[in-house]
Design an enzyme around this catalytic site. Sequence first.
Site, PDB file in Angstrom:
ATOM      1  N   VAL A 279       0.838  -1.208   0.000  1.00  0.00           N
ATOM      2  CA  VAL A 279       0.000   0.000   0.000  1.00  0.00           C
ATOM      3  C   VAL A 279       0.868   1.251   0.000  1.00  0.00           C
ATOM      4  O   VAL A 279       0.580   2.240  -0.678  1.00  0.00           O
ATOM      5  CB  VAL A 279      -0.957  -0.019   1.215  1.00  0.00           C
ATOM      6  N   ALA A 280       1.975   1.210   0.758  1.00  0.00           N
ATOM      7  CA  ALA A 280       2.862   2.377   0.831  1.00  0.00           C
ATOM      8  C   ALA A 280       3.541   2.653  -0.505  1.00  0.00           C
ATOM      9  O   ALA A 280       3.812   3.800  -0.858  1.00  0.00           O
ATOM     10  CB  ALA A 280       3.919   2.154   1.908  1.00  0.00           C
ATOM     11  N   ILE A 282       2.338   2.163  -3.474  1.00  0.00           N
ATOM     12  CA  ILE A 282       1.411   2.539  -4.541  1.00  0.00           C
ATOM     13  C   ILE A 282       0.693   3.841  -4.190  1.00  0.00           C
ATOM     14  O   ILE A 282      -0.021   3.908  -3.184  1.00  0.00           O
ATOM     15  CB  ILE A 282       0.370   1.428  -4.769  1.00  0.00           C
ATOM     16  N   GLU A 284      -2.261   5.446  -4.390  1.00  0.00           N
ATOM     17  CA  GLU A 284      -3.608   5.038  -4.804  1.00  0.00           C
ATOM     18  C   GLU A 284      -4.363   6.134  -5.548  1.00  0.00           C
ATOM     19  O   GLU A 284      -5.160   5.853  -6.441  1.00  0.00           O
ATOM     20  CB  GLU A 284      -4.438   4.621  -3.567  1.00  0.00           C
ATOM     21  N   ASP A 326      -4.777  27.689 -40.674  1.00  0.00           N
ATOM     22  CA  ASP A 326      -5.487  28.269 -41.815  1.00  0.00           C
ATOM     23  C   ASP A 326      -5.430  29.788 -41.725  1.00  0.00           C
ATOM     24  O   ASP A 326      -5.298  30.345 -40.633  1.00  0.00           O
ATOM     25  CB  ASP A 326      -6.968  27.849 -41.788  1.00  0.00           C
ATOM     26  N   ASP A 613     -10.838  22.382 -41.484  1.00  0.00           N
ATOM     27  CA  ASP A 613     -12.296  22.391 -41.325  1.00  0.00           C
ATOM     28  C   ASP A 613     -13.006  21.464 -42.320  1.00  0.00           C
ATOM     29  O   ASP A 613     -14.158  21.122 -42.126  1.00  0.00           O
ATOM     30  CB  ASP A 613     -12.852  23.817 -41.468  1.00  0.00           C
ATOM     31  N   ASP A 617      -9.468  17.560 -44.970  1.00  0.00           N
ATOM     32  CA  ASP A 617      -8.453  17.951 -43.990  1.00  0.00           C
ATOM     33  C   ASP A 617      -8.266  16.870 -42.934  1.00  0.00           C
ATOM     34  O   ASP A 617      -7.266  16.876 -42.202  1.00  0.00           O
ATOM     35  CB  ASP A 617      -8.849  19.254 -43.277  1.00  0.00           C
ATOM     36  N   ASN A 707      -2.685   8.262   2.033  1.00  0.00           N
ATOM     37  CA  ASN A 707      -2.588   8.294   0.567  1.00  0.00           C
ATOM     38  C   ASN A 707      -3.859   8.817  -0.091  1.00  0.00           C
ATOM     39  O   ASN A 707      -3.813   9.469  -1.133  1.00  0.00           O
ATOM     40  CB  ASN A 707      -2.284   6.895   0.023  1.00  0.00           C
ATOM     41  N   ASP A 711      -2.829  13.067   1.278  1.00  0.00           N
ATOM     42  CA  ASP A 711      -2.008  13.243   0.074  1.00  0.00           C
ATOM     43  C   ASP A 711      -2.826  13.786  -1.088  1.00  0.00           C
ATOM     44  O   ASP A 711      -2.383  14.667  -1.829  1.00  0.00           O
ATOM     45  CB  ASP A 711      -1.415  11.893  -0.363  1.00  0.00           C
TER      46      ASP A 711
END
Length: 883
Positions: A279-280, A282, A284, A326, A613, A617, A707, A711
């Site tokens: 978990v640390a 990643i 999340e 253009d 346009d 194109d 997290n 965070d």
Amino acid sequence: MWFLKTQEEVLKELDANPLTGLTSEEAKTRLNQYGENKLKSKPKKTLILQFFAQLKDMLVYVLLGAAVITLFIGEYVDAIIIMLVVVLNAIIGVVQEYKAEKAIEALQQMTTPKSLVRRDGEVKEINSEEIVPGDIIILDAGRFVPADLRLIESANLQIEESSLTGESVPSDKNAKDIYENPKTPIGDKSNMAFMSTLTTYGRGEGVVVATAMDTEIGKIAEILDEDNNEMTPLQRRLAELGKTLGFIAIGICTLIFIIALLQKRDLFEMFLTAISLAVAAIPEGLAAIVAIVLALGVAKMSKINAIVKKLPAVETLGSVNIICSDKTGTLTQNKMTVVKYYTFNKLTEVPEVGVNLKASDNEKELIKSFVLCSDATYENDQGTGDPTEIALLILGNKYNLSQISLSANYKRISEKPFDSDRKLMSTLNEEGTGYRVHTKGAIDNLMSISNSVLIDGKTVPLTEDIKANYLKVTEEMSDDALRVLGVAFKDTRSLIEPEDMEKDLTIIGLVGMIDPPRSEVKNSIKEAKMAGITPVMITGDHKNTAVAIAKELGIADSIEQSLTGAEIDQLSEKDFANRINDYRVFARVSPEHKVKIVKAYKSQGNIVSMTGDGVNDAPALKYADIGVAMGITGTDVSKGASDMILTDDNFTTIVHAIEEGRNIYNNIRKSVIFLLSCNLGEVITILASILFFWPVPLLPTQILWINLITDTLPAIALGIDPGDKDVMRKKPRDPKESFFADGVGLRAIFGGALIGILTLAAFNFGLREYGYSLGSRNIPEDVTTYARTMAFVVLAGSQLFYSLAMRNSSKSIFQIGICSNMYLIGAIIIGFILQLGVISIPFLANAFKVHNLSLVDWSLVVFMAIIPLIVNEITKLFIENRS
């Protein structure tokens, strides 16, 4: 093959009556049979499919694995929190996709044109989507053709088909023409009108022979309708980062079990520790935060008239160093404007704006003739018809000579329509007790049929010297890229036939007109150049006109920097690519040349933005790094092939979008580096405790809380940080540049290590309060809970404060202003309030296995938490003094 058949054959085959049209009932039946008259879009994903698509990520797989393990070992609260994180991230992703789809749908709805159709014997205006084969469509100047038509009636009808053929000059149409060659090119089918082309002159009627995907434009759309799943550099980096972090998490978990076996630790405890470390490792909230920042950036860009269809395309904007634009409508106003008029020996500049302007008698006669010799209309700032004629009507309004008042006083009796061979148009109007012919057209053609000239209110013979005078003024205006039109008149006491109108005329004078540059574009081009971006003009217009506009705007310095489509064709692909950086203007080009231009620029390592346009194109828009379609004049196909749509068709919007793209990328980078620094601190905390046989300072739920909440809020606030004022003074970012370039990676490692060390220090302090240390064994649970609470709060607090240091890698928080991002200040305050709530509200404290702290403890943790910010700011001062 409707163009091979007579009008009668087509009407019979479609069971259509040109006098009454279809009945409402028949139209409804055919609508059910053929479907709506609109280009098909790709089938939409269901919400369920969109939701599961968000789960296809290495980080998510690791989290799901952690959730299964925690569920298996009975840690239900942890499992629920992990699953909530996964579900929340997926929901945010689905919401952003849904918002992007809705924005495009709203734009498509906004651009759905209306059409005049004859039904039940009456002419009605309906949505073009309701048109069916067999409908009788009425065309007049200014209307888009809503479907493919076989013309059954035409009067001086001209249709601009550049959206389909790339040819900017309107095509003459004749309903009576019949062809024998089945391979007749689209541009030569004068008895047909095609969907999404524009009627510019005259009027006509046609029977609908094809709608939606059966039209010519639909066939091209079908060919172009292919998925482009190429990832942008940002997407690739984040995907690689996710995989790397996922493998690191799995590797660390494996390492933990090896260490646990060697240290003879409790395997169940190591399960929990492994989950903590996974978990640390990643971040999340990473996927959700990037999606939110991109979505907020896209929402902000929509307010400056740039709709981004694909969120990651925002990042590519930051790397653009070539803007191929253009001319008409993007660099210019797409509005022909009379800027000068000339009567013998008197040249007058016309103000851009003004009413009730003063003019001499000769000048009034000139303006009056131009206004009366026109088929266009202009009321309430809206015009229909030929843009040149609309410009003349606007000139009349400025001098209080409006079309309405003049037409009422000088009624038109007869006319001789414009002809491309004669290059003239004439009208016969009542004038006092007689009549007056008004003729406008090319000045040299006018002089060939004139024998006198109006000077100071008197008619004098047209001499060679006077002719030379007019031709000299004409040449000077042409050199200034002005389109020149002359006007003459002839009085007659009796009605005359059209063939007798254009004889023995009296020249009044001439006007010079141009599609003027947009007033704001010049500054935008200057800004783009300062930002290391090269603006390039691409136009179907003539070389001299294009270069004159380019020089005025600062795009080009001389005609040597221009190239025509014909000249491009004479160069080999290799030679063209080698010389491409020498040119700033490409004139008289077709859509096929646009692809060549994009390829040539990209072969030299440029990141190219291309505007367009028309249908043709679309290949160039798809091939460019950023395809930009026109929201007003653009076809559905060009919008479908593009990455971004300009709702105002304005070059300045492209420059603003690039600036916004640069800032958005920088903000995403800040957010990602901040999250990785924080997660590195967590990994160091957990890994050190395992390697040195210390108690684990943090639980999985505590790390997940940090997290996801403490965070994520600052990371989002960093993602919407106010733009760097100097961002357009720097060169475009190299797309190959590392996310961790310019020492950012080292600073992230340093900051993360400092956060990890302080967290361990806080944990150790908590243990020592009760006479224990990191090396102690059999520590009571209440002591461990207290020490973990200290570590938990220091980790959260240090990350909250550290976010302030991440706003700029070189400027201190005092230089950029502590309160210049109030969202970040708010995120920090909310983060501390939530942290206080977690440790003081009983049921939350029990769920996270923490308890309340004393005022002295709070003072200590706040002091420790602010250290990473202080150290980082001192480092910036040291770096600044050295430079």
